[in-house]
Design an enzyme around this catalytic site. Structure first.
Site, mmCIF file in Angstrom:
data_model
loop_
_atom_site.group_PDB
_atom_site.id
_atom_site.type_symbol
_atom_site.label_atom_id
_atom_site.label_comp_id
_atom_site.label_asym_id
_atom_site.label_seq_id
_atom_site.Cartn_x
_atom_site.Cartn_y
_atom_site.Cartn_z
ATOM 1 N N ARG A 137 -9.773 15.994 -2.049
ATOM 2 C CA ARG A 137 -10.597 15.223 -2.986
ATOM 3 C C ARG A 137 -10.971 13.895 -2.324
ATOM 4 O O ARG A 137 -10.140 13.277 -1.639
ATOM 5 C CB ARG A 137 -9.845 14.928 -4.290
ATOM 6 C CG ARG A 137 -9.756 16.103 -5.255
ATOM 7 C CD ARG A 137 -11.099 16.501 -5.851
ATOM 8 N NE ARG A 137 -11.010 17.601 -6.788
ATOM 9 C CZ ARG A 137 -11.117 18.884 -6.472
ATOM 10 N NH1 ARG A 137 -11.324 19.241 -5.217
ATOM 11 N NH2 ARG A 137 -11.044 19.824 -7.404
ATOM 12 N N GLU A 139 -18.997 11.635 -4.552
ATOM 13 C CA GLU A 139 -19.821 12.812 -4.218
ATOM 14 C C GLU A 139 -20.745 13.223 -5.350
ATOM 15 O O GLU A 139 -21.758 13.871 -5.125
ATOM 16 C CB GLU A 139 -18.956 13.986 -3.778
ATOM 17 C CG GLU A 139 -18.124 14.617 -4.867
ATOM 18 C CD GLU A 139 -17.220 15.716 -4.317
ATOM 19 O OE1 GLU A 139 -16.670 15.552 -3.226
ATOM 20 O OE2 GLU A 139 -17.058 16.736 -4.997
ATOM 21 N N HIS A 142 -18.845 20.045 -0.569
ATOM 22 C CA HIS A 142 -17.745 20.563 -1.413
ATOM 23 C C HIS A 142 -17.851 22.094 -1.477
ATOM 24 O O HIS A 142 -17.964 22.684 -2.554
ATOM 25 C CB HIS A 142 -17.778 19.955 -2.826
ATOM 26 C CG HIS A 142 -16.419 19.987 -3.469
ATOM 27 N ND1 HIS A 142 -15.904 18.952 -4.206
ATOM 28 C CD2 HIS A 142 -15.452 20.942 -3.450
ATOM 29 C CE1 HIS A 142 -14.693 19.272 -4.633
ATOM 30 N NE2 HIS A 142 -14.399 20.477 -4.176
#
Ligand code: NAI
Length: 350
Positions: A238, A267, A313
């Site tokens: 993360r 993000e 991601h």
């Protein structure tokens, strides 16, 4: 077959067409609702009867959302991480929260290694160069992984797979984790170290710890200075685990020579489903907003650096892993509907 006792309305968010087809086939008899995007305040009025909510990670399941869903009994996130769900508030409201703890340990570990190998052998730079018809070797020299030390921060499911792969490369494996299990260390041939020692000794650092208030900025401006000069760092866990300012500084000072990031601290302003740039929402607190803007600017510095590889991601995103995610989510829902014990319930750690 056990008789199903609960058949509430189920709402799935952030779904793709193939997932909709798969879920419809496997959850016959339930009233299903599907949304392409994230849980949005504007949809709340139409979700009055929803008993089960299944988001992916971009939906913020906060107090406001939870308080607006009177019949919600269960949230089953289609992810391992659950930091996007207000677990405390959900638990207080007697809403059960489940996740998918195991779908991607090999998948994410393989992606971490894809980033490690790309950085160690300058694959990204080589590819970009040969695409332009330039076949020169200068500045493309890499380094061997064999004999190097890899430091794994977080020796859980994913971290253990990283150790297994690292053994195959004949690397020395260090792990930092507040919970130590010597049997695991023996099985996966690693040594436990404190975070400080791991940073000092590792040529490759990879993060696999969860994000929570205890791990916020686990790597920060103070301890990033301990990193062995010339090391590379990869984060597929993360973004909030690392202070972005510290990363930019470490890159500028040559402490880190390569960085691989599948996750970024801010993000949500770059990795939206539509892959469009999203304007930051200001909090009204000048100090907090300034910090946030700084982070957004700094993460663009990282994205644009040729020594940094950013993936969107995407570490979980293999064909096999996505099917496993849906199968576990379906199992969570069926177990709940049959009043069975929830294997994947997320509980507040005391
Ligand atoms: P896990 O719960 O099996 O392992 C996490 C490990 O981190 C545990 O052993 C825990 O004791 C340890 N840990 C906790 N605090 C720590 C600290 N301060 N320092 C070092 N270690 C600490 O979780 P798993 O399955 O290995 O996943 C790890 C993380 O990876 C998830 O929390 C999630 O955020 C992230 N993830 C990212 C994906 C992606 O697509 N990029 C996909 C799946 C997971």
């Amino acid at each position: 077959m056990i008789k199903e006792t609960k058949k509430p309305e189920l709402a799935f968010f952030e779904t793709e067409a193939w997932e909709v087809e798969y879920l419809k086939k496997k959850l016959k008899g339930f009233k299903l609702r599907f949304f392409d995007g994230v849980v949005d305040k504007k949809d709340l009025k139409t979700l009055n009867n929803v008993g089960v909510l299944s988001p992916f990670i971009y939906s913020k399941i906060n107090k406001d959302i939870l308080a607006a869903l009177p019949n919600l009994k269960m949230i089953t996130t289609r992810s391992t991480g659950f930091d996007h769900v207000d677990l405390k508030f959900a638990t207080a409201q007697k809403i059960k929260v489940c996740n998918v703890p195991f779908y991607g340990e090999n998948t994410v570990a393989e992606h971490a290694f894809a980033l490690i190998l790309a950085l160690s052998r300058n694959i990204h730079l080589s590819h970009e160069r040969t695409m332009r018809g330039d076949f020169r070797l200068d500045c493309l020299q890499g380094f061997d992984l064999k004999g190097k030390t890899i430091g794994i921060i977080g020796g859980g499911h994913i971290g253990q797979h990283v150790a297994r792969i690292a053994n195959g490369f004949e690397m020395n494996v260090l792990v930092s984790d507040p919970y130590r299990d010597q049997k695991l260390a023996k099985k996966f041939k690693f040594k436990y170290e404190t975070l400080e020692n791991l940073l000092k000794k590792s040529d490759v650092i990879t993060l696999h710890a969860p994000y929570n208030k205890h791990t916020h900025h686990l790597i920060n401006r103070k301890n990033i200075k301990l990193i062995k000069p010339g090391a590379i760092l990869v984060n597929t866990a993360r973004g909030g685990l690392i202070d972005t300012t510290a990363l930019v500084e470490a890159l500028r000072k040559g402490i880190l020579t390569g960085i691989g990031l599948d996750v970024l601290e801010a993000e949500k302003y770059v990795f939206k489903e539509e892959r469009e740039l999203v304007c930051p929402q200001f909090t009204g607190n000048p100090r907090q907003d300034k910090e946030w803007l700084k982070t957004i600017v700094e993460q663009h510095v990282l994205i644009n650096s040729e020594r940094v590889i950013v993936t969107p991601h995407n570490a979980f995103n293999s064909r096999e892993a996505l099917i496993r995610i849906l199968d576990t989510t379906i199992e969570n829902i069926l177990d709940w509907s049959k009043n069975k014990k929830l294997k994947n319930q997320v509980l507040i750690k005391k």
